[in-house]
Design an enzyme around this catalytic site. Structure first.
Site, PDB file in Angstrom:
ATOM      1  N   ARG A  38      10.563  20.278   1.505  1.00 26.73           N
ATOM      2  CA  ARG A  38      11.981  19.961   1.283  1.00 26.73           C
ATOM      3  C   ARG A  38      12.845  20.089   2.540  1.00 26.73           C
ATOM      4  O   ARG A  38      13.670  19.216   2.801  1.00 26.73           O
ATOM      5  CB  ARG A  38      12.569  20.801   0.138  1.00 26.73           C
ATOM      6  CG  ARG A  38      11.884  20.540  -1.221  1.00 26.73           C
ATOM      7  CD  ARG A  38      12.595  21.211  -2.385  1.00 26.73           C
ATOM      8  NE  ARG A  38      13.892  20.617  -2.616  1.00 26.73           N
ATOM      9  CZ  ARG A  38      15.044  21.131  -2.234  1.00 26.73           C
ATOM     10  NH1 ARG A  38      15.096  22.309  -1.636  1.00 26.73           N
ATOM     11  NH2 ARG A  38      16.163  20.492  -2.452  1.00 26.73           N
ATOM     12  N   TYR A  92      14.341  16.532   3.146  1.00 26.77           N
ATOM     13  CA  TYR A  92      15.716  16.358   2.651  1.00 26.77           C
ATOM     14  C   TYR A  92      16.729  17.199   3.427  1.00 26.77           C
ATOM     15  O   TYR A  92      17.851  17.363   2.950  1.00 26.77           O
ATOM     16  CB  TYR A  92      15.829  16.810   1.189  1.00 26.77           C
ATOM     17  CG  TYR A  92      14.853  16.233   0.211  1.00 26.77           C
ATOM     18  CD1 TYR A  92      14.818  14.862  -0.069  1.00 26.77           C
ATOM     19  CD2 TYR A  92      13.983  17.066  -0.490  1.00 26.77           C
ATOM     20  CE1 TYR A  92      13.936  14.359  -1.006  1.00 26.77           C
ATOM     21  CE2 TYR A  92      13.095  16.557  -1.430  1.00 26.77           C
ATOM     22  CZ  TYR A  92      13.080  15.205  -1.677  1.00 26.77           C
ATOM     23  OH  TYR A  92      12.208  14.710  -2.603  1.00 26.77           O
ATOM     24  N   CYS A 114       1.546  20.593  13.556  1.00 28.84           N
ATOM     25  CA  CYS A 114       1.864  19.898  14.808  1.00 28.84           C
ATOM     26  C   CYS A 114       2.889  18.796  14.600  1.00 28.84           C
ATOM     27  O   CYS A 114       2.574  17.609  14.727  1.00 28.84           O
ATOM     28  CB  CYS A 114       0.586  19.315  15.395  1.00 28.84           C
ATOM     29  SG  CYS A 114      -0.702  20.545  15.484  1.00 28.84           S
ATOM     30  N   TYR A 130       9.954  21.154  -6.842  1.00 32.01           N
ATOM     31  CA  TYR A 130       9.622  20.256  -5.739  1.00 32.01           C
ATOM     32  C   TYR A 130       9.063  21.036  -4.538  1.00 32.01           C
ATOM     33  O   TYR A 130       9.312  20.706  -3.391  1.00 32.01           O
ATOM     34  CB  TYR A 130      10.850  19.392  -5.359  1.00 32.01           C
ATOM     35  CG  TYR A 130      11.417  18.684  -6.583  1.00 32.01           C
ATOM     36  CD1 TYR A 130      10.727  17.623  -7.151  1.00 32.01           C
ATOM     37  CD2 TYR A 130      12.589  19.117  -7.195  1.00 32.01           C
ATOM     38  CE1 TYR A 130      11.198  17.010  -8.299  1.00 32.01           C
ATOM     39  CE2 TYR A 130      13.066  18.500  -8.342  1.00 32.01           C
ATOM     40  CZ  TYR A 130      12.360  17.448  -8.890  1.00 32.01           C
ATOM     41  OH  TYR A 130      12.829  16.847 -10.040  1.00 32.01           O
ATOM     42  N   GLY A 190      14.596  19.212 -14.542  1.00 33.32           N
ATOM     43  CA  GLY A 190      13.443  19.734 -13.823  1.00 33.32           C
ATOM     44  C   GLY A 190      13.922  20.918 -13.004  1.00 33.32           C
ATOM     45  O   GLY A 190      13.718  22.086 -13.346  1.00 33.32           O
ATOM     46  N   ARG A 191      14.650  20.585 -11.932  1.00 36.52           N
ATOM     47  CA  ARG A 191      15.075  21.584 -10.964  1.00 36.52           C
ATOM     48  C   ARG A 191      15.804  22.766 -11.589  1.00 36.52           C
ATOM     49  O   ARG A 191      15.590  23.907 -11.200  1.00 36.52           O
ATOM     50  CB  ARG A 191      16.005  20.900  -9.951  1.00 36.52           C
ATOM     51  CG  ARG A 191      16.336  21.721  -8.739  1.00 36.52           C
ATOM     52  CD  ARG A 191      17.424  21.015  -7.911  1.00 36.52           C
ATOM     53  NE  ARG A 191      17.125  19.626  -7.650  1.00 36.52           N
ATOM     54  CZ  ARG A 191      16.486  19.177  -6.571  1.00 36.52           C
ATOM     55  NH1 ARG A 191      16.106  20.020  -5.646  1.00 36.52           N
ATOM     56  NH2 ARG A 191      16.259  17.890  -6.416  1.00 36.52           N
ATOM     57  N   GLY A 236      18.850  16.216 -13.511  1.00 35.91           N
ATOM     58  CA  GLY A 236      19.719  16.075 -12.354  1.00 35.91           C
ATOM     59  C   GLY A 236      20.710  17.178 -12.084  1.00 35.91           C
ATOM     60  O   GLY A 236      21.341  17.198 -11.025  1.00 35.91           O
TER      61      GLY A 236
HETATM   62  C1  LIG Z   1      13.204  13.541 -11.238  1.00 35.65           C
HETATM   63  C2  LIG Z   1      13.592  13.152 -12.616  1.00 35.65           C
HETATM   64  C3  LIG Z   1      14.112  14.106 -13.498  1.00 35.65           C
HETATM   65  C4  LIG Z   1      14.365  15.542 -13.118  1.00 35.65           C
HETATM   66  O1  LIG Z   1      15.369  15.679 -12.193  1.00 35.65           O
HETATM   67  P1  LIG Z   1      15.919  17.150 -11.803  1.00 35.65           P
HETATM   68  O2  LIG Z   1      16.907  16.870 -10.752  1.00 35.65           O
HETATM   69  O3  LIG Z   1      14.763  17.928 -11.314  1.00 35.65           O
HETATM   70  O4  LIG Z   1      16.528  17.724 -13.032  1.00 35.65           O
HETATM   71  C5  LIG Z   1      14.388  13.700 -14.783  1.00 35.65           C
HETATM   72  N1  LIG Z   1      14.195  12.425 -15.187  1.00 35.65           N
HETATM   73  C6  LIG Z   1      13.703  11.480 -14.356  1.00 35.65           C
HETATM   74  C7  LIG Z   1      13.501  10.111 -14.857  1.00 35.65           C
HETATM   75  C8  LIG Z   1      13.386  11.813 -13.052  1.00 35.65           C
HETATM   76  O5  LIG Z   1      12.906  10.871 -12.230  1.00 35.65           O
END
Ligand SMILES: *Cc1c(COP(=O)(O)O)cnc(C)c1O
Length: 421
Positions: free
Chosen positions: A314, A318, A346, A375, A277-278, A239
């Site tokens: 994205r 978003y 389109c 993403y 992740g991000r 996150g």
């Molecule tokens: C999406 C997700 C992540 C990764 O989130 P990031 O914002 O990309 O770091 C980690 N854990 C869970 C359970 C997720 O659903």
């Protein structure tokens, strides 16, 4: 920091010129920097040291097997949210004891797949899921290591579609019910609770919501231990946000995050798991696209690209901002002009940016979307029968295509016409 810089006025990925890759694979394409991925992974491991920890890359942000192998070889664990992602982690050579299984709707087939192939833990999200996993594990004659994803009811202060830690969200079990749930786990034959899991959302730009959630996890750890549960691991989710514009955003750094984790949870003797992740993949990737037309409209000019919302969703999903830069650097002081940057699909939603100030570009020129590693490719579709675009990995002065563009024959061959037509 990333490794996408201009050298002699030409945008490079590490030491490879972007036009060289474009000539080899055609546009549009995604390109990732191995050095950036490595650096971001290491920032987290350094930030959490010396606490015992495992950084589990959230595969859903960027799932190419080559990227997973790169990170897995550095020692990373993987956070998977489907059987398919589990198989990707295994295909990348990541051992089961470094794979955690998250997700709100794990099916019995997915549970079986992971139990048979080896798994570090399941992060459970509901009581029905918990009972199903116990049954699947019992049938296989094994005991599944589990955590419960608790929903701490904190406001992550991020985009509504990626906030997950409020009580109205579908994720996890209300933290107030956690003690009852752990008591039931202790009675179920196929489960062993080994920790607690929390993940409150994505693209967080402040530490305070994390800290509020972790304080609640801390209290719960003490309460569960008092109830007799052996809480050894805390999975803190992912996150942490990234800067999408180079000017005005400054999300907290992994170092600050790590210091906060140590301050709030460091004395509990738990192994810390995180699932970024991000922050690992986002700024490690560009989407490179060619300009197809420059169209002068009424009161606005459109830059029509060969990339579209199906390649990078994205902005339309978003309202996300991506910096868009020319691959051939505009000389200092050259004029700019506002463009609506759009794709050929389109849908009015197929708009990447409105009234974006850009240097003057012409058909055939290349532009790059920054911060497109997370993403991006993973959310792509073949809408408008546009083939999934290639992914390229750069390391130093060499590059490789790590997913090629499918041919139209391959795409069409997946459809079948029933014999009765
Ligand atoms: C999406 C997700 C992540 C990764 O989130 P990031 O914002 O990309 O770091 C980690 N854990 C869970 C359970 C997720 O659903």
């Amino acid at each position: 920091m990333d490794h996408f810089l201009y050298h002699n006025g030409i945008l490079h990925a590490e030491d490879v010129a972007i036009p060289e890759i474009a000539a080899a694979v055609g546009t549009p394409f995604y390109v990732y920097s191995a050095a950036t991925l490595t650096r971001h992974y290491r920032l987290f491991t350094e930030a959490l040291s010396p606490l015992p920890h495992l950084v589990c890359f959230a595969i859903k942000s960027l799932s190419n097997v080559a990227v997973l192998k790169l990170l897995g070889d550095l020692g990373a664990g993987m956070d998977v949210v489907s059987g398919g992602e589990y198989l990707r982690a295994k295909a990348a050579g990541v051992p089961g004891d470094r794979i955690v299984f998250s997700g709100v709707g794990k099916t019995r087939e997915e549970m079986k797949l992971a139990l048979e192939g080896g798994i570090r833990q399941f992060n459970l999200e509901s009581e029905p899921e918990m009972r199903a996993l116990s049954e699947v594990a019992t049938a296989l004659g094994v005991v599944a290591p589990v955590t419960v994803r608790v929903n701490p009811d904190v406001d992550a202060k991020t985009h509504a579609k990626i906030a997950t830690g409020k009580s109205e969200n579908k994720f996890g079990i209300p933290i107030a019910r956690a003690r009852e749930v752990y008591a039931e786990i202790a009675r179920l034959p196929g489960l062993k609770a080994i920790g607690i899991d929390v993940h409150i959302g994505s693209q967080l730009t402040e530490l305070a919501p994390f800290e509020a959630a972790f304080a609640k996890v801390r209290e719960l750890t003490l309460a569960l231990r008092a109830d007799g549960h052996d809480i050894q691991r805390l999975d803190l989710g992912g996150g942490l946000g990234i800067p999408y514009t180079r000017s005005n955003e400054a999300p907290p750094l992994p170092t600050d995050y790590g210091a906060m984790v140590k301050r709030t949870l460091g004395d509990l003797g738990c192994e810390i798991e995180i699932e970024p992740g991000r922050l690992i993949s986002g700024n490690a990737g560009l989407l490179v696209s060619g300009v197809v037309y420059v169209k002068n409209g009424e009161g606005r000019d459109f830059l029509i690209l060969d990339a579209a919302m199906n390649d990078l969703v994205r902005p339309s999903m978003y309202d996300a901002h991506h910096d868009i830069i020319p691959v051939i650097e505009a000389p200092a002081g050259s004029p700019t002009q506002p463009f609506d940057v759009v794709g050929p699909v389109c849908e009015t939603g197929d708009t990447f940016a409105k009234a974006r100030e850009l240097p003057l570009v012409a058909p055939g020129d290349l532009v790059a979307f920054r911060s497109a590693g997370a993403y991006g490719a993973v959310m792509a579709s073949e809408y408008n029968t546009r083939p999934l675009i290639p992914e390229v990995l750069v390391q130093g002065d060499h590059f490789a295509v790590i997913r090629r563009r499918p041919t139209f024959d391959e795409i069409l061959a997946r459809d079948t016409i029933p014999e009765w037509l």
